[in-house]
Design an enzyme around this catalytic site. Sequence first.
Site, PDB file in Angstrom:
ATOM      1  N   ARG A  46      42.113  41.925  22.709  1.00  0.00           N
ATOM      2  CA  ARG A  46      41.615  41.386  21.431  1.00  0.00           C
ATOM      3  C   ARG A  46      42.307  41.974  20.214  1.00  0.00           C
ATOM      4  O   ARG A  46      41.954  41.659  19.076  1.00  0.00           O
ATOM      5  CB  ARG A  46      40.101  41.637  21.338  1.00  0.00           C
ATOM      6  N   HIS A  98      40.494  50.667  17.568  1.00  0.00           N
ATOM      7  CA  HIS A  98      39.585  49.573  17.181  1.00  0.00           C
ATOM      8  C   HIS A  98      38.154  49.952  17.530  1.00  0.00           C
ATOM      9  O   HIS A  98      37.900  50.605  18.539  1.00  0.00           O
ATOM     10  CB  HIS A  98      39.979  48.262  17.868  1.00  0.00           C
TER      11      HIS A  98
HETATM   12 CO    CO Z   1      40.449  49.815  23.143  1.00  0.00          CO
END
Ligand code: CO
Length: 211
Positions: A46, A98
């Site tokens: 992602r 992230h």
């Molecule tokens: Co990660």
Amino acid sequence: MKPYEILLNENKLWAANKVSADPHFFKKLSELQTPEFLWIGCSDSRVPANEITGTQPGEIFVHRNIANLVINTDVNVLSVLDYAVNHLKVKHIIVCGHYGCGGIKAAITKHDFKPVLNMWLRNIKDVHRIHRKELDSIEVEEKKTNRLVELNVQEQIFNLAKTSIIQRAWRNENRPDLHGWVYGLKDGIIHPVCEMKAGTHIDELYEYDDL
Ligand code: CO
């Protein structure tokens, strides 16, 4: 059609679109790559480096691994770093973690993920231990995880600065600057969390004086 065949078809469409927008697109790229940036990010599907930064092929040199770690004995990341700094002459290195990172979440648990994942996640547990006091004071689990995501990025920036590769480039060419970022899966926004300009002094234990 098999799922992987869809990828090959999409690739043909993508290449055709690029050529229709710029007939010389691939010819130019095949002759030269001069990216200004090295991106060290998470392998998470992602968080695609080019897409979230609006950059094109040729603009970012990319290394990805689980939880965007810079490990002193990892020949893979160090080879990428050496090539990016000494051959491509990048001006900026970005370590981008992230929020919601599965690697970070896993490292917070006491679960045995078996070798080799245990070995890899141990590096994140070490970051946790260094910042234990702050992290222990955070009660909400999601907030604790997200703070560890940020602290992990910060430690990886330090890990870059500890290498002779970076210290030599800083001394000789006053580059690259190091940037620690965290990407938000929920809103698509990148948050800068720390920065280390070329030439910054770190703990003298790690500074080479005969480069
Ligand atoms: Co990660």
